[in-house]
Structures are given as C-alpha cells and as structure tokens.
Enzyme design. Sequence first.
Site, PDB file in Angstrom:
ATOM      1  N   HIS A  60       0.835  -1.208   0.000  1.00 49.89           N
ATOM      2  CA  HIS A  60       0.000   0.000   0.000  1.00 49.89           C
ATOM      3  C   HIS A  60       0.866   1.252   0.000  1.00 49.89           C
ATOM      4  O   HIS A  60       1.175   1.808   1.050  1.00 49.89           O
ATOM      5  CB  HIS A  60      -0.915  -0.018   1.224  1.00 49.89           C
ATOM      6  CG  HIS A  60      -2.015   0.997   1.176  1.00 49.89           C
ATOM      7  ND1 HIS A  60      -3.204   0.841   1.846  1.00 49.89           N
ATOM      8  CD2 HIS A  60      -2.118   2.194   0.550  1.00 49.89           C
ATOM      9  CE1 HIS A  60      -3.978   1.882   1.639  1.00 49.89           C
ATOM     10  NE2 HIS A  60      -3.326   2.733   0.853  1.00 49.89           N
ATOM     11  N   ARG A  64       2.592   8.758  -6.134  1.00 51.61           N
ATOM     12  CA  ARG A  64       2.164  10.081  -6.619  1.00 51.61           C
ATOM     13  C   ARG A  64       2.476  10.379  -8.086  1.00 51.61           C
ATOM     14  O   ARG A  64       2.231  11.503  -8.535  1.00 51.61           O
ATOM     15  CB  ARG A  64       2.782  11.195  -5.759  1.00 51.61           C
ATOM     16  CG  ARG A  64       2.474  11.129  -4.264  1.00 51.61           C
ATOM     17  CD  ARG A  64       1.002  11.146  -3.985  1.00 51.61           C
ATOM     18  NE  ARG A  64       0.708  11.451  -2.586  1.00 51.61           N
ATOM     19  CZ  ARG A  64      -0.452  11.183  -1.999  1.00 51.61           C
ATOM     20  NH1 ARG A  64      -1.418  10.591  -2.692  1.00 51.61           N
ATOM     21  NH2 ARG A  64      -0.663  11.498  -0.731  1.00 51.61           N
ATOM     22  N   HIS A 180     -11.049   0.600   1.194  1.00 51.48           N
ATOM     23  CA  HIS A 180     -10.897   1.664   2.192  1.00 51.48           C
ATOM     24  C   HIS A 180     -12.268   1.826   2.841  1.00 51.48           C
ATOM     25  O   HIS A 180     -13.186   2.400   2.255  1.00 51.48           O
ATOM     26  CB  HIS A 180     -10.449   2.957   1.504  1.00 51.48           C
ATOM     27  CG  HIS A 180     -10.314   4.131   2.426  1.00 51.48           C
ATOM     28  ND1 HIS A 180      -9.177   4.896   2.475  1.00 51.48           N
ATOM     29  CD2 HIS A 180     -11.170   4.697   3.318  1.00 51.48           C
ATOM     30  CE1 HIS A 180      -9.334   5.866   3.360  1.00 51.48           C
ATOM     31  NE2 HIS A 180     -10.546   5.765   3.871  1.00 51.48           N
ATOM     32  N   ASP A 313       0.787   2.562   3.819  1.00 52.93           N
ATOM     33  CA  ASP A 313      -0.078   3.627   3.300  1.00 52.93           C
ATOM     34  C   ASP A 313       0.744   4.900   3.125  1.00 52.93           C
ATOM     35  O   ASP A 313       0.331   6.000   3.522  1.00 52.93           O
ATOM     36  CB  ASP A 313      -1.280   3.866   4.207  1.00 52.93           C
ATOM     37  CG  ASP A 313      -2.336   4.767   3.555  1.00 52.93           C
ATOM     38  OD1 ASP A 313      -2.219   5.048   2.341  1.00 52.93           O
ATOM     39  OD2 ASP A 313      -3.262   5.209   4.260  1.00 52.93           O
TER      40      ASP A 313
END
Length: 467
Positions: A60, A64, A180, A313
Amino acid sequence: MPDIHIKNTRIYYNNSLRPAEILIENGKITKIGKDFRVSSSDMVIDAEGALTLPAGIDVHVHFREPGMTLKENWYTGSCAAAAGGIATVIDQPNTIPPTTDRRSFEQKLKLARKKSIVDFGINGGVTGNIEKLRELWRLGVTAFGEIFMAESTGGLNINEETFEEALAEIKKLGALATIHAEDEKMRLELEQLLKGDVSYDYHSKVRPNACEASAVQSALELISRLQVRAHFCHLSTLEAVGMIRKEKYLAKRENKKPLFTCEVTPHHLFLSAKDWERLRAFGKMNPPLRGSHSIKALVNGLNDGTIDMVASDHAPHLESEKDLDIRAAPSGVPGVETLMPLMLAAVRKNILPLSQMIMVTSWNPAKAFGLDRLGKGWLEVGFDADLMIVDPRNLQPIRADMLHSKAGWTPFEGMDAVFPEYTLSRGEVIWMEDSINAKPGRGEFLEGSGKRSEEDEEENSEETGSD
C-alpha cells in the site's frame, strides 16, 4: 560461482533463529546452510552479528506519479523503500490521471519501469469504470483499489450501488478487491454537525470509530453474499478488529478459508490521538489517529493473526501543504522507509515476536496479493533473493533529514527504529553503507495473475466468436 555469499549471519528458518550462510545466484537463493566451501564469489557480505531476513513487501503505497511529482515520484519513493528494507511495493491508483483504464495504466507503467529501483505492482482504480475492469485485469494490475467507500485524496470514492457492482465484476474476474472502509454518509453528517470545530482532533471526530465499523460491517456482508476475495486497507479500530476476528473464527469453525485479509499501518500502531497536539495537521490521515483501546486491539490482532499484514499507506505531502489548519491540509503521511525499521524496533521491545513480524511484512502480503507465485515473500531456496540485513542492536531515532521521500518530514520523528545495513532485490544490493546502490529502472513489473498477452487475447476472441 555464486554472485553473492552472505556469511556469519543468523536467519529465522524452520521456526527458529539459527546461524547460517546464504548463496545467491542469478537473483535467486540457491543454498542455505553452514560452513560453505566457496572458492570465490562476486561479492562476500560478512554479516557478523546481524540478521538476514526477507525484505519487506509493502502492498500500500502512493508514489504520486503521474501528476503529483512535487510530493513524490517513482524514483524517490522506491529509494525510500530500498533504504527501509522494502524490495517490493504495490502502488495505488489515485494519481493524476487515476489508473482506471488502459491509457492511464500504460502511462504509469512506463514511468515506473523507467524510474523504480524496487519491484512493483500497480492496482487498478474503481470509480464508475466497471466496464474497464476486465481490460485492466488482463493488462496485469495486481488488484483493484483501494476502493474508497468515503472521500479521500484523489476523489475516487464511490456510492453503495457502484461498490456492489464493482465487487460483483471483480468476483467474475477472480481478482482481489482492496477496500478503504469508512462510512461516507456518517462522515458527511458529522462534518455538518461539527462545522464550527477548529481543533486538530476534529478529523478524528468526523471519522470516528463507528465510521469505520459501519463500513467494515457493510463490506463484510457484501463479501459474504458475493463470495468475492477482498482485502481491508488500514484497519484502525477496536470495533473493526472485533468484526474481523469474529468472521475469521466462523470461517475456521466451518473449515473454510476466509474470503478476506486485512492490514494495519505503523501510524495506527505507534501513534495515537494523543499525538494531535504534537503533530497538528501533520497527523491528518484517513482513517484518523485513534485512542489507546484501539491501538491495543491492533497490536493484539497483529499478534494473534487476526490482522494479516502491515502496510505503510505511504501517502506523502510536502511540509508546506501540511502546515495548514486541519480542514485545509490534505490527508496522508509518508511511511514506506520507516515501516520495517519501526517493526524491527517493535520486535526489539517485545511488542511482537520476530517470527510474526516476518509473516506480517513479507509472507502474508506475498500470499494475499499473489506475489508468492513470482518467488516473493520467503527466505528459501528457489525464491527471489529479496533480503534485508539488519543488526537488531542498532536502535536509533528516526530523523527526517536521513530519509529519502520528497515529503521531507515524518510523523515518527525521534521514535526508535532499526534500519537495514543492506537491502537486496533479486540478488542485487540496492542499499548499503547508508547509500542507494541501484540505477533508476532496475525494478521489475510484477504482473498480476490476470495478465494476458496479445496472443492470448486474440485466441480468446476467436473462441468467444465461435460459441
């Protein structure tokens, strides 16, 4: 002649920590044992006093790129991974453009192949693009999601109807849905109710424990009804852990394998709502920081197997973007470089045993995301030589100025960590002596199990046409 000979090390092997030597050739582990008589090798690593462990698999990350390269890119993100003992990552789809069709997937894949120094998978995004999921699956996405049940960075959240349609299609494909889980309706109601609140813990108030619990319960019901394989991202609450534990217990009682897995992040394990005052908006992430009871439940869940894995994350933003009021600042914190060092420090502090740390950072992620079929996730002959060499005695504080993400800051500043001395990816040393030792683009794309070649597609079309 082996390419690399690691000697004087200790490994966790066959359920115990033992002295060992490791031989590596053509990217694979070829021999594990003791007192090898090796006349020569390209490189000898004397790991006296250190452990050699499977490198981490971070399922995870948000690197970007494309579209938000001021925050991170494939090179800087993968360097951060390598420096932290991670040899494999799976990137999430909420980039600009989002990874929701062939064009956006191929754009991201081209960039990753050019820049990444670690091996990588790419997840496919899920919005209103249900008709595109089959194409993405056959292009080689690792999984679908994270599927956002509530608003988050990138604006990929979907409504309940689309969520069910997506899970049904993912079931047809035999793919994995990553979720999510936050209740958007509840979040919006609380946001309206608390619109005058300007405190930093406002973010925890509008996304309370009940917000996650409600979404997890809804998702579990759909998963059961549709019989779709799923993975819950970044669980953070006592209530959610309880639900997951119950469902896993019921599956075990019926001699069934659970349809789902779940992850927890280091920031939900090692930070809490008490850190709002220190971190301010730098502590804003989705789901938000939680209280001590939830943290205890997460640690217990990690130890007893309720929680399958740890993932970072990694969601970097620049300091200038985060240094705003709590409503204006974006959600997300960097974390790929500190995941393994924090977990190793947790082992050092007896928060969890080394054997369980290896399971939740390497083997379980490999199995859940189909990477074991590609030789990932285990320190064993025939597997990829994705390894990290660490001296557990070298406990040191985390400092932002030693990290490699473009974010330039960390929420874990000053916390204890054990950083790797070496990171190996497919038998290549990519991190050593506190420096990157790899060229951009050496990382390989790990094709998802739905990958089809053009020849396969043509054959499939002919078969379909003849029905």
